[in-house]
Design a protein around this motif. Sequence first.
Motif, PDB file in Angstrom:
ATOM      1  N   ILE A   1       0.844  -1.196   0.000  1.00 40.77           N
ATOM      2  CA  ILE A   1       0.000   0.000   0.000  1.00 40.77           C
ATOM      3  C   ILE A   1       0.875   1.239   0.000  1.00 40.77           C
ATOM      4  CG2 ILE A   1      -1.742   1.293   1.300  1.00 40.77           C
ATOM      5  CD1 ILE A   1      -2.685  -1.455   2.393  1.00 40.77           C
ATOM      6  N   GLU A   2       0.557   2.154  -0.890  1.00 43.51           N
ATOM      7  CA  GLU A   2       1.359   3.369  -1.048  1.00 43.51           C
ATOM      8  C   GLU A   2       1.161   4.304   0.140  1.00 43.51           C
ATOM      9  OE1 GLU A   2       2.346   6.518  -4.623  1.00 43.51           O
ATOM     10  OE2 GLU A   2       0.300   5.770  -4.419  1.00 43.51           O
ATOM     11  N   SER A   3       2.241   4.951   0.562  1.00 46.00           N
ATOM     12  CA  SER A   3       2.168   5.976   1.603  1.00 46.00           C
ATOM     13  C   SER A   3       3.367   6.900   1.418  1.00 46.00           C
ATOM     14  CB  SER A   3       2.195   5.353   2.995  1.00 46.00           C
ATOM     15  OG  SER A   3       2.059   6.342   3.990  1.00 46.00           O
ATOM     16  N   LYS A   4       3.102   8.148   1.069  1.00 43.18           N
ATOM     17  CA  LYS A   4       4.172   9.098   0.788  1.00 43.18           C
ATOM     18  C   LYS A   4       4.667   9.741   2.072  1.00 43.18           C
ATOM     19  CE  LYS A   4       2.373  10.160  -3.818  1.00 43.18           C
ATOM     20  NZ  LYS A   4       1.836  11.213  -4.708  1.00 43.18           N
ATOM     21  N   ALA A   5       5.969   9.935   2.149  1.00 37.68           N
ATOM     22  CA  ALA A   5       6.568  10.548   3.330  1.00 37.68           C
ATOM     23  C   ALA A   5       6.015  11.951   3.551  1.00 37.68           C
ATOM     24  CB  ALA A   5       8.084  10.594   3.193  1.00 37.68           C
ATOM     25  N   ASP A   6       5.769  12.283   4.831  1.00 44.98           N
ATOM     26  CA  ASP A   6       5.321  13.612   5.264  1.00 44.98           C
ATOM     27  C   ASP A   6       3.951  13.988   4.711  1.00 44.98           C
ATOM     28  OD1 ASP A   6       7.784  14.060   6.661  1.00 44.98           O
ATOM     29  OD2 ASP A   6       8.731  14.468   4.731  1.00 44.98           O
ATOM     30  N   THR A   7       3.186  13.018   4.268  1.00 43.39           N
ATOM     31  CA  THR A   7       1.833  13.260   3.751  1.00 43.39           C
ATOM     32  C   THR A   7       0.857  12.318   4.440  1.00 43.39           C
ATOM     33  OG1 THR A   7       2.751  13.848   1.589  1.00 43.39           O
ATOM     34  CG2 THR A   7       0.391  13.372   1.694  1.00 43.39           C
ATOM     35  N   PRO A   8      -0.009  12.828   5.329  1.00 43.41           N
ATOM     36  CA  PRO A   8      -0.980  11.940   5.976  1.00 43.41           C
ATOM     37  C   PRO A   8      -1.854  11.249   4.924  1.00 43.41           C
ATOM     38  CG  PRO A   8      -0.950  14.094   7.038  1.00 43.41           C
ATOM     39  CD  PRO A   8      -0.137  14.223   5.771  1.00 43.41           C
ATOM     40  N   ARG A   9      -1.930   9.937   4.991  1.00 40.28           N
ATOM     41  CA  ARG A   9      -2.711   9.236   3.984  1.00 40.28           C
ATOM     42  C   ARG A   9      -4.146   9.038   4.503  1.00 40.28           C
ATOM     43  NH1 ARG A   9      -2.396   4.763   1.345  1.00 40.28           N
ATOM     44  NH2 ARG A   9      -4.646   4.657   1.624  1.00 40.28           N
ATOM     45  N   PRO A  10      -5.110   8.871   3.594  1.00 42.52           N
ATOM     46  CA  PRO A  10      -6.497   8.619   4.008  1.00 42.52           C
ATOM     47  C   PRO A  10      -6.589   7.307   4.794  1.00 42.52           C
ATOM     48  CG  PRO A  10      -6.363   9.142   1.670  1.00 42.52           C
ATOM     49  CD  PRO A  10      -4.963   8.927   2.134  1.00 42.52           C
ATOM     50  N   PRO A  11      -7.636   7.133   5.583  1.00 39.89           N
ATOM     51  CA  PRO A  11      -7.799   5.874   6.322  1.00 39.89           C
ATOM     52  C   PRO A  11      -7.875   4.680   5.374  1.00 39.89           C
ATOM     53  CG  PRO A  11      -9.315   7.541   7.136  1.00 39.89           C
ATOM     54  CD  PRO A  11      -8.701   8.096   5.884  1.00 39.89           C
ATOM     55  N   LEU A  12      -7.413   3.549   5.849  1.00 36.81           N
ATOM     56  CA  LEU A  12      -7.517   2.292   5.121  1.00 36.81           C
ATOM     57  C   LEU A  12      -8.681   1.494   5.691  1.00 36.81           C
ATOM     58  CD1 LEU A  12      -3.784   1.152   5.041  1.00 36.81           C
ATOM     59  CD2 LEU A  12      -5.164   1.768   3.054  1.00 36.81           C
ATOM     60  N   THR A  13      -9.534   1.005   4.835  1.00 33.79           N
ATOM     61  CA  THR A  13     -10.605   0.108   5.261  1.00 33.79           C
ATOM     62  C   THR A  13     -10.368  -1.228   4.579  1.00 33.79           C
ATOM     63  OG1 THR A  13     -12.154   1.943   5.502  1.00 33.79           O
ATOM     64  CG2 THR A  13     -13.087  -0.269   5.340  1.00 33.79           C
ATOM     65  N   LEU A  14     -10.010  -2.239   5.366  1.00 29.96           N
ATOM     66  CA  LEU A  14      -9.625  -3.536   4.834  1.00 29.96           C
ATOM     67  C   LEU A  14     -10.329  -4.628   5.635  1.00 29.96           C
ATOM     68  CD1 LEU A  14      -5.850  -2.648   4.614  1.00 29.96           C
ATOM     69  CD2 LEU A  14      -7.319  -3.015   2.640  1.00 29.96           C
ATOM     70  N   SER A  15     -10.634  -5.724   4.972  1.00 26.05           N
ATOM     71  CA  SER A  15     -11.371  -6.808   5.624  1.00 26.05           C
ATOM     72  C   SER A  15     -10.498  -8.043   5.759  1.00 26.05           C
ATOM     73  CB  SER A  15     -12.626  -7.156   4.814  1.00 26.05           C
ATOM     74  OG  SER A  15     -13.509  -6.056   4.772  1.00 26.05           O
ATOM     75  N   PRO A  16     -10.112  -8.411   6.979  1.00 28.42           N
ATOM     76  CA  PRO A  16      -9.350  -9.657   7.153  1.00 28.42           C
ATOM     77  C   PRO A  16     -10.138 -10.856   6.650  1.00 28.42           C
ATOM     78  CG  PRO A  16      -9.308  -8.328   9.166  1.00 28.42           C
ATOM     79  CD  PRO A  16     -10.329  -7.713   8.256  1.00 28.42           C
ATOM     80  N   GLU A  17      -9.435 -11.807   6.029  1.00 27.15           N
ATOM     81  CA  GLU A  17     -10.113 -12.995   5.513  1.00 27.15           C
ATOM     82  C   GLU A  17     -10.485 -13.959   6.621  1.00 27.15           C
ATOM     83  OE1 GLU A  17      -7.378 -14.551   2.725  1.00 27.15           O
ATOM     84  OE2 GLU A  17      -7.885 -13.121   1.161  1.00 27.15           O
ATOM     85  N   GLY A  18      -9.632 -14.053   7.642  1.00 29.83           N
ATOM     86  CA  GLY A  18      -9.890 -14.968   8.735  1.00 29.83           C
ATOM     87  C   GLY A  18     -10.098 -14.217  10.035  1.00 29.83           C
ATOM     88  N   SER A  19      -9.574 -14.789  11.133  1.00 30.60           N
ATOM     89  CA  SER A  19      -9.754 -14.159  12.435  1.00 30.60           C
ATOM     90  C   SER A  19      -8.896 -12.917  12.588  1.00 30.60           C
ATOM     91  CB  SER A  19      -9.413 -15.152  13.550  1.00 30.60           C
ATOM     92  OG  SER A  19      -8.058 -15.572  13.458  1.00 30.60           O
ATOM     93  N   SER A  20      -7.856 -12.789  11.760  1.00 25.57           N
ATOM     94  CA  SER A  20      -7.028 -11.578  11.777  1.00 25.57           C
ATOM     95  C   SER A  20      -6.128 -11.563  10.549  1.00 25.57           C
ATOM     96  CB  SER A  20      -6.172 -11.507  13.048  1.00 25.57           C
ATOM     97  OG  SER A  20      -5.159 -12.480  13.017  1.00 25.57           O
ATOM     98  N   ALA A  21      -5.682 -10.376  10.198  1.00 30.49           N
ATOM     99  CA  ALA A  21      -4.631 -10.186   9.201  1.00 30.49           C
ATOM    100  C   ALA A  21      -3.458  -9.521   9.919  1.00 30.49           C
ATOM    101  CB  ALA A  21      -5.140  -9.325   8.045  1.00 30.49           C
TER     102      ALA A  21
END
Length: 496
Positions: free
Chosen positions: A59-79
């Motif tokens: 996942i892209e994340s540029k230095a010194d730039t707050p990135r938007p929230p990530l919404t991700l769904s774990p496939e199992g009990s956790s990722a």
Amino acid sequence: MIKVIPLLLLSIATLAQPAVIRFANGHSFNGRFSITPNQSIGPMPYPITWHDSSSSRPIESKADTPRPPLTLSPEGSSAVFSHSLNHFDYVDFPVRPGDTLTITYLPEGLTVRNKQGLFYPGVFAGPVAPGEYSALGVYRNPYLLVRKRLTLRHPNWSKFTPEDKERRKRQEVLQVRKELDTRARKEMLAAEQRNDSLHQANRIPAFLYAFNRDKITQVRRRIDVVAGDVPDSTLYQWMASHTPWQSGAYDQYYLEFVSTVVEEKLVPTVPLIHKSYLRPDNRVIFDRIASSPLFPPKDRDALLARELGAIREDYSRQDVQAYFEKFSRLASDPTLVAFLREEFSASLESDRVPSESLTLRNTAGVKTSLADILNMHKGKVVYVDFWASWCAPCRAAFPASAALRKELKDVVFLYLSLDDSPAKWQKALVQEGLDTHKASYLVLNPDLSGFIRQQKIAAIPRYMIFDKKGNLAIGNAPGAGSPETAPLLTKMTQTP
């Protein structure tokens, strides 16, 4: 060296309740690593990785730039959420369905807080100064350091044969790990003590304590395997008695341990061959795993599945079919065989033949061709996006593409995936909101298509524009995020 990739491919679970990762500020980890005074590696455009049971997503994340929230769904009990601090060191922790976590960056690292306000304390090597790296970080990924050493030691390094380079790299990796053995073990002992202390003081969530404890155990076992300190009978016992740190969780560090057993015990004498890069012959590795008494059935099945995936990636269709038949006979788990039969369907289909066009399949399994789609949409401009689930730049461009679709109603946006896994393609469609977009297809014959060959589609993302008559107007068009794209498509829609 063999590639460490997920071994367990038993199922693609239904997407669970999503987890949200928020970012309070921007990071400042540019990760630059010097090879020589005039050559360096960095920065890190994709410092974040989301590890799930069937895949890892950068996942892209540029230095010194707050990135938007990530919404991700774990496939199992956790990722597992992983964030690099430099090219060697990273922070990682499990994420469960429904979690909301906030990342706050500090000059030397990051802190994690859940929605109840509780912090996730780190127990591994403390902050490292710029230009310095933990022993554990380098031990787990010594290749950049090895490259630095070899290029400095051999000014004519570029003139060495690929085979000689690989031989020297392996020798140097072993030497680096030998030098770091004591320091890495001390870091593991310190981490264990911190983890236990936090647990006894009720200052760490139970699932994070279990994750850290398993990580420490498996990393120690990797160090022991590399040092040659473990008899085969003990290795078998470790694998036969292993249970994941949490039921249904991604078992990253155990997978790395098992991969290290293969790398150290079976791979050193495997012949090297030229495929997409010089590497040990995966067919020979497959056969050695199949005949080795080292692995319990569950791990043997998973390792054979991994090598089968590597064979599919770069070997002939005949090899893929032959080794899939071997796998079908050898595997102890019929569920895994059935799953991989679907995963490999594009490689095993009997009607997968050379074609001047592209053979495509939609999410319902209906087949068509690029020529048929262009004919169906005559009278409209067609903007084609070649992508794949594993291509981070491709996926980073999808928000801009969605905005274009909304703006340019008269343009057909055609998404053609070069994935070799139908399941990973369909999972990515859901994640990117393309599962309801009808013009989304999986390419079934990328290696056999005259169109792919003629257009020299060797890297993605790649964009093309077909005019209203169905003719290829621009074979290498600007991407969805380019300021040129919208005016160009608008102009073409206005052309008779």
